[in-house]
Design an enzyme around this catalytic site. Structure first.
Site, PDB file in Angstrom:
ATOM      1  N   CYS A   2      -1.886  -3.038  -2.013  1.00 36.91           N
ATOM      2  CA  CYS A   2      -2.543  -4.328  -1.848  1.00 36.91           C
ATOM      3  C   CYS A   2      -1.487  -5.423  -1.692  1.00 36.91           C
ATOM      4  O   CYS A   2      -0.350  -5.270  -2.096  1.00 36.91           O
ATOM      5  CB  CYS A   2      -3.471  -4.662  -2.999  1.00 36.91           C
ATOM      6  SG  CYS A   2      -4.844  -3.529  -3.232  1.00 36.91           S
ATOM      7  N   ARG A  27       3.202  -1.999   2.227  1.00 34.50           N
ATOM      8  CA  ARG A  27       2.758  -1.703   0.870  1.00 34.50           C
ATOM      9  C   ARG A  27       1.581  -0.732   0.852  1.00 34.50           C
ATOM     10  O   ARG A  27       1.257  -0.182  -0.196  1.00 34.50           O
ATOM     11  CB  ARG A  27       2.374  -2.996   0.146  1.00 34.50           C
ATOM     12  CG  ARG A  27       3.542  -3.904  -0.133  1.00 34.50           C
ATOM     13  CD  ARG A  27       3.100  -5.225  -0.709  1.00 34.50           C
ATOM     14  NE  ARG A  27       2.479  -5.070  -2.012  1.00 34.50           N
ATOM     15  CZ  ARG A  27       3.132  -5.143  -3.164  1.00 34.50           C
ATOM     16  NH1 ARG A  27       4.423  -5.337  -3.166  1.00 34.50           N
ATOM     17  NH2 ARG A  27       2.503  -5.022  -4.305  1.00 34.50           N
ATOM     18  N   TRP A  74      -6.209  -2.056  -0.708  1.00 35.46           N
ATOM     19  CA  TRP A  74      -6.145  -0.595  -0.814  1.00 35.46           C
ATOM     20  C   TRP A  74      -7.317  -0.183  -1.680  1.00 35.46           C
ATOM     21  O   TRP A  74      -7.380  -0.515  -2.860  1.00 35.46           O
ATOM     22  CB  TRP A  74      -4.811  -0.183  -1.446  1.00 35.46           C
ATOM     23  CG  TRP A  74      -4.448   1.266  -1.303  1.00 35.46           C
ATOM     24  CD1 TRP A  74      -3.954   1.881  -0.200  1.00 35.46           C
ATOM     25  CD2 TRP A  74      -4.532   2.274  -2.316  1.00 35.46           C
ATOM     26  NE1 TRP A  74      -3.711   3.201  -0.455  1.00 35.46           N
ATOM     27  CE2 TRP A  74      -4.064   3.480  -1.750  1.00 35.46           C
ATOM     28  CE3 TRP A  74      -4.964   2.281  -3.640  1.00 35.46           C
ATOM     29  CZ2 TRP A  74      -4.011   4.671  -2.462  1.00 35.46           C
ATOM     30  CZ3 TRP A  74      -4.909   3.469  -4.349  1.00 35.46           C
ATOM     31  CH2 TRP A  74      -4.444   4.648  -3.758  1.00 35.46           C
ATOM     32  N   ASN A 100      -5.327  -8.381  -6.653  1.00 41.65           N
ATOM     33  CA  ASN A 100      -4.677  -7.081  -6.808  1.00 41.65           C
ATOM     34  C   ASN A 100      -4.879  -6.629  -8.248  1.00 41.65           C
ATOM     35  O   ASN A 100      -4.797  -7.447  -9.166  1.00 41.65           O
ATOM     36  CB  ASN A 100      -3.176  -7.170  -6.551  1.00 41.65           C
ATOM     37  CG  ASN A 100      -2.844  -7.431  -5.101  1.00 41.65           C
ATOM     38  OD1 ASN A 100      -3.707  -7.361  -4.229  1.00 41.65           O
ATOM     39  ND2 ASN A 100      -1.587  -7.736  -4.835  1.00 41.65           N
ATOM     40  N   GLY A 101      -5.090  -5.342  -8.457  1.00 41.94           N
ATOM     41  CA  GLY A 101      -5.250  -4.817  -9.810  1.00 41.94           C
ATOM     42  C   GLY A 101      -6.616  -4.183  -9.991  1.00 41.94           C
ATOM     43  O   GLY A 101      -7.349  -3.928  -9.028  1.00 41.94           O
ATOM     44  N   GLU A 481      12.555  16.270  -3.791  1.00 41.10           N
ATOM     45  CA  GLU A 481      12.493  15.061  -2.968  1.00 41.10           C
ATOM     46  C   GLU A 481      12.290  15.401  -1.497  1.00 41.10           C
ATOM     47  O   GLU A 481      11.522  14.737  -0.785  1.00 41.10           O
ATOM     48  CB  GLU A 481      13.772  14.249  -3.169  1.00 41.10           C
ATOM     49  CG  GLU A 481      13.958  13.082  -2.219  1.00 41.10           C
ATOM     50  CD  GLU A 481      12.884  12.017  -2.337  1.00 41.10           C
ATOM     51  OE1 GLU A 481      12.877  11.101  -1.486  1.00 41.10           O
ATOM     52  OE2 GLU A 481      12.040  12.074  -3.250  1.00 41.10           O
ATOM     53  N   LYS A 485       9.083  14.215   0.842  1.00 42.31           N
ATOM     54  CA  LYS A 485       9.184  13.493   2.100  1.00 42.31           C
ATOM     55  C   LYS A 485       8.367  14.163   3.196  1.00 42.31           C
ATOM     56  O   LYS A 485       7.697  13.506   3.987  1.00 42.31           O
ATOM     57  CB  LYS A 485      10.646  13.389   2.544  1.00 42.31           C
ATOM     58  CG  LYS A 485      11.457  12.396   1.746  1.00 42.31           C
ATOM     59  CD  LYS A 485      10.989  10.966   2.021  1.00 42.31           C
ATOM     60  CE  LYS A 485      11.511  10.007   0.970  1.00 42.31           C
ATOM     61  NZ  LYS A 485      10.753  10.042  -0.296  1.00 42.31           N
ATOM     62  N   GLU A 488       4.752  13.409   2.442  1.00 38.75           N
ATOM     63  CA  GLU A 488       4.405  11.990   2.570  1.00 38.75           C
ATOM     64  C   GLU A 488       4.209  11.562   4.012  1.00 38.75           C
ATOM     65  O   GLU A 488       3.242  10.851   4.323  1.00 38.75           O
ATOM     66  CB  GLU A 488       5.522  11.121   1.974  1.00 38.75           C
ATOM     67  CG  GLU A 488       5.546  11.042   0.468  1.00 38.75           C
ATOM     68  CD  GLU A 488       6.659  10.133  -0.011  1.00 38.75           C
ATOM     69  OE1 GLU A 488       6.385   9.294  -0.879  1.00 38.75           O
ATOM     70  OE2 GLU A 488       7.796  10.251   0.492  1.00 38.75           O
ATOM     71  N   HIS A 504       8.992  34.453  -9.988  1.00 36.52           N
ATOM     72  CA  HIS A 504       7.935  34.192 -10.958  1.00 36.52           C
ATOM     73  C   HIS A 504       6.662  33.666 -10.291  1.00 36.52           C
ATOM     74  O   HIS A 504       5.842  33.021 -10.946  1.00 36.52           O
ATOM     75  CB  HIS A 504       8.424  33.202 -12.016  1.00 36.52           C
ATOM     76  CG  HIS A 504       9.543  33.743 -12.844  1.00 36.52           C
ATOM     77  ND1 HIS A 504       9.341  34.574 -13.930  1.00 36.52           N
ATOM     78  CD2 HIS A 504      10.889  33.590 -12.722  1.00 36.52           C
ATOM     79  CE1 HIS A 504      10.508  34.894 -14.457  1.00 36.52           C
ATOM     80  NE2 HIS A 504      11.467  34.311 -13.742  1.00 36.52           N
ATOM     81  N   LYS A 603       3.594   1.375  -0.927  1.00 37.79           N
ATOM     82  CA  LYS A 603       5.010   1.272  -1.258  1.00 37.79           C
ATOM     83  C   LYS A 603       5.215   1.039  -2.746  1.00 37.79           C
ATOM     84  O   LYS A 603       6.065   1.655  -3.370  1.00 37.79           O
ATOM     85  CB  LYS A 603       5.637   0.122  -0.456  1.00 37.79           C
ATOM     86  CG  LYS A 603       7.122  -0.071  -0.705  1.00 37.79           C
ATOM     87  CD  LYS A 603       7.929   1.117  -0.223  1.00 37.79           C
ATOM     88  CE  LYS A 603       9.415   0.895  -0.350  1.00 37.79           C
ATOM     89  NZ  LYS A 603      10.171   2.122  -0.033  1.00 37.79           N
TER      90      LYS A 603
END
Length: 608
Positions: A2, A27, A74, A100-101, A481, A485, A488, A504, A603
Site C-alpha cells: 500500500c 511497494r 493491496w 495503510n494498515g 535466497e 528469487k 518471487e 532425508h 516491497k
C-alpha cells in the site's frame, strides 16, 4: 505494501499525487485512487490494476485543485474492486480517508456505526475510519481524528481531507510509516520517502500515536491525547537517480548491476587495516555492552532472514557468541526466556517490516540490547534500537531485494569481525577478512560480465516448473535466497535444502524434469557436495553448478557450470548469490513476468 501520498500547496495537486503514486508502485498494490479538493467540491477517482488505469481517468477528467490525497491499495479486507479502492468517504461525501494498515476491531465498530445510522459502501476495514471521524467531527478536523482513533485497535497510517478545510490535511500513524516533506509554500506526506524525492529533501517522520496537521509550507504535530510535539525537519539524501531505470529494462537488473558500487559504499570508511578490525560508528555507543554479550538472536523476515542465517555461521566462526536466527513473525509469539547479556539484532531493508518491528519491541520490553541493520535512514527500526548500522545501498525499487541483500551480508561480516576482534579473533584472521572484502566489488563485476551466458542458461531451463537449490554451510542460506528469487519473480516452484538433507526426503523428487542448482565452491564442504551431485546424477537429474573458477573437476558430473572468483570461505556467498539473481531475472523475463512488481508481493510488508 500500500502507499499514501498527500499534497497541499500552490501547485497542481493531481500531477504531484499521480507522480507520487508511480514512485510507490514498487511497494505492491492491486488498485489505486485519488481525491482532490477544489473550493466547495471534491474530485474522486478510483481504478483497479496499475496506476496507469487511474492516470487515464484523471487525464480525461482534468481535475483542478491544490490539496489532495492518493493511495495504492493491496487488498486485505475485500477484493480488489473500485468500490473497495481508497479513498473512502463518510455518509455525506464531505470527508475522505486513505489508509495503510489493518483495523483489527473494525467489525465491532462497523456494527455500532450501522446501528447509529451510518451507511457503508465497501467491504473494507478502512471505511470504518471515515465514519468514526464523521461522528467525531464538530468543526475541528484534527480533534475529530484524535477522538476517532482512540477507539481503533490495530495499525494505521492515514490521510484525511474535509471539504470544510480545503487547505488542510490531517495525517496519523500507528505501526504504519508516515513521513512529511516540507517545501517552499507546500507540504507533502507519504508512506515512503520515494514519493517525496522529486520535491523536497526536508523530511519529518511521525512516531506512533501521533497526528500531523498539514497546511501549505507548514505542519504541526500532536499526540492522540492532544499533547504538542516539537520535531524539526531533517535533510535526507534520496539518491534521486536511483528512482530512474536509466538504460536498464528493469529496476531489478539495474540494482543487480549496482551491487559492486553498493558494496563499496557499505565498506567506505569502515575498514581499519592497522588493527584488522571494522569501524562501525553506529555501534560505538553500545560497544561496552556488546563486549559483554554472550547470546545473539537475529530476527528478520524473507530475504533478510536468509541474511540472518548467513550471519549465524559468520558470528559462530568469528566470535564466541551463541547465535540463533529467528523468523520475526514467530519470535514475538514464543515464550521468551532471554539470557543475561542477550543482544537482539533486527534486519530489515525498509526498517519498517511490521513483524520485525514487533519482535524488536518485544525484545526491548524484555530488557535485551537491541540493534538494527537497515537500509532506510530514519526508519522505525533505526529510531527504536539502541544502536545499529545503515547499509547505504541506495534506494531499491525492485520488489525482489538484490543489492540490499548483499549489502546486509557485507555489514554482517563486518559486525562479526568487530566483535570477534574484541574477543579472541587473531589479527591475521581479521586482516584476511578485510582483504577479502576489498576484493569483492571487482570480483562481483567479473561475475556480472557473465550475464549473457546466464541468460542462455535461463533459455535452457526457464520452462521447468520445479527447481531444487542445494548448498552447505555458508552456501545453504544462499540456496534459500536463490530459490526465493526464482519463486518471487519467475513463478517457478523452487525448493532449497541443506545438501546433507537430500537423502532425508528431497531426493525422491529428482528426475529429468526436476533440475538442481548446486552451490559448490571449493571450500571445506566441497567433497560432500560432490557426493550430493553424484546422487542426483545417478537419478538422471539435470545439474547447474556454481563453483570456483579454475575448477574443471566438476565438468563431467554436471550439465552446466557458472564460475565465480576465489575468495575467503566466509565471503564467497557474496559472489555465489549474484548468478542466482541473474538466473532468476532472465527466467522471469523469458517467461513474460512482471519483474519489478511480481504478483501478490509488496516491497515493504508493514502489516502482520
Amino acid at each position: 505494501m500500500c502507499g499514501i501520498v498527500a499534497y497541499v500547496g500552490s501547485r497542481s495537486a493531481p500531477s504531484i499525487l499521480m507522480d507520487g503514486l508511480k514512485r510507490l508502485e514498487y511497494r505492491g498494490y492491486d488498485s489505486s485512487g485519488i481525491a482532490v479538493l477544489d473550493s466547495d467540491k471534491a474530485y474522486v477517482a478510483r481504478a483497479v490494476g496499475k496506476v496507469a488505469a487511474l492516470e487515464q481517468k484523471v487525464a480525461a477528467d482534468r481535475p483542478e485543485g491544490w490539496t489532495g490525497i492518493a493511495h495504492t491499495r493491496w487488498a486485505t479486507h475485500g477484493k480488489p474492486t473500485e468500490a473497495n479502492a481508497h479513498p473512502h468517504a463518510d455518509c455525506a461525501g464531505r470527508l475522505l480517508v486513505v489508509h495503510n494498515g489493518i483495523i483489527e476491531n473494525y467489525q465491532t465498530l462497523k456494527r455500532r456505526l450501522i446501528a447509529q445510522g451510518h451507511t457503508f459502501r465497501s467491504e473494507t476495514d478502512t471505511e470504518v475510519l471515515a465514519h468514526l471521524i464523521e461522528r467525531a467531527y464538530a468543526g475541528d478536523l484534527p480533534a475529530a481524528v484524535q477522538r476517532a482513533l482512540q477507539e481503533v485497535e490495530g495499525t494505521f497510517g492515514i490521510a484525511v481531507l474535509h471539504l470544510a478545510h480545503p487547505r488542510q490535511i490531517v495525517m496519523a500513524r500507528r505501526g504504519s510509516p508516515i513521513v512529511l516533506g516540507v517545501g517552499e509554500g507546500e507540504t507533502l506526506a507519504a508512506s515512503d520517502v520515494a514519493a517525496l524525492a522529486q520535491h523536497t529533501d526536508q523530511v519529518v517522520y511521525l512516531e506512533d500515536n501521533e497526528v500531523a496537521t498539514l497546511s501549505p509550507g507548514d505542519f504541526s504535530i500532536t499526540t492522540l491525547a492532544n499533547q504538542a510535539v516539537t520535531r524539526r525537519a531533517t535533510t535526507i539524501d534520496f539518491g534521486r537517480a536511483a528512482a530512474e531505470r536509466g538504460d536498464f529494462p528493469h529496476f531489478m537488473l539495474k540494482e543487480i548491476f549496482e551491487q559492486p558500487e553498493a558494496l563499496e559504499n557499505a565498506l567506505r570508511g569502515r575498514l581499519n587495516h592497522a588493527e584488522a578490525v571494522a569501524k562501525l560508528g553506529g555501534l560505538e555507543a553500545v560497544m561496552d555492552r556488546l563486549e559483554q554479550a554472550r547470546h545473539l538472536i537475529i530476527v528478520s523476515c524473507g530475504t533478510s532472514y536468509y541474511a540472518g542465517l548467513y550471519a549465524r555461521y559468520v558470528f559462530e566462526t568469528l566470535t564466541d557468541l551463541t547465535v540463533e536466527t529467528e523468523l520475526a513473525s514467530e519470535f514475538r509469539y514464543r515464550k521468551l526466556n532471554l539470557r543475561q547479556n542477550t543482544v537482539v539484532l533486527a534486519i530489515s531493508q525498509s526498517g519498517e517490516t511490521a513483524d520485525t518491528l514487533a519482535a524488536l519491541r518485544e525484545a526491548k520490553r524484555k530488557g535485551a540490547l537491541t540493534l538494527g541493520l537497515v537500509n532506510v535512514v530514519g526508519s522505525s527500526i533505526a529510531r527504536e534500537t539502541h544502536g545499529g548500522i545503515y547499509c547505504h545501498a541506495g534506494m531499491e525499487i525492485g520488489v525482489a531485494s538484490t543489492k540490499s541483500f548483499t549489502s546486509q551480508l557485507t555489514l554482517l561480516a563486518l559486525m562479526a569481525l568487530l566483535l570477534g576482534r574484541a574477543r579472541d579473533l587473531s589479527y591475521e584472521e581479521g586482516a584476511a577478512i578485510l582483504r577479502g572484502l576489498e576484493k569483492i566489488p571487482d570480483q562481483m563485476r567479473e561475475v556480472l560480465k557473465q550475464s549473457p551466458a546466464i541468460r542462455q542458461l535461463a533459455e535452457k531451463y526457464s520452462t521447468a516448473e520445479h527447481f531444487l537449490y542445494i548448498g552447505r554451510k555458508y552456501q545453504y542460506p544462499i540456496a534459500l535466497e536463490g530459490a526465493l528469487k526464482l519463486k518471487e519473480i519467475a513463478y517457478i516452484h523452487a525448493e532449497a535444502y541443506a545438501a546433507g538433507e537430500m537423502k532425508h526426503g528431497p531426493i525422491a523428487l529428482i528426475d529429468p524434469s526436476f533440475p538442481t542448482l548446486a552451490l559448490v565452491p571449493e571450500d571445506p564442504s566441497y567433497e560432500k557436495m560432490v557426493s550430493n551431485i553424484q546422487e542426483i546424477r545417478a537419478r538422471d537429474g539435470k545439474i547447474v553448478a556454481v563453483t570456483t573458477e579454475g575448477n574443471s573437476k566438476l565438468r563431467p558430473m554436471v550439465d552446466d557450470t557458472i564460475f565465480i572468483p576465489r575468495n575467503h570461505e566466509v565471503l564467497t556467498p557474496l559472489l555465489t548469490v549474484v548468478p542466482l539473481q541473474l538466473f532468476a531475472y532472465h527466467c522471469a523475463v523469458l517467461r513474460g513476468c512482471d519483474v519489478d512488481q511480481p504478483r501478490n508481493l509488496a516491497k515493504s510488508v508493514t502489516v502482520e
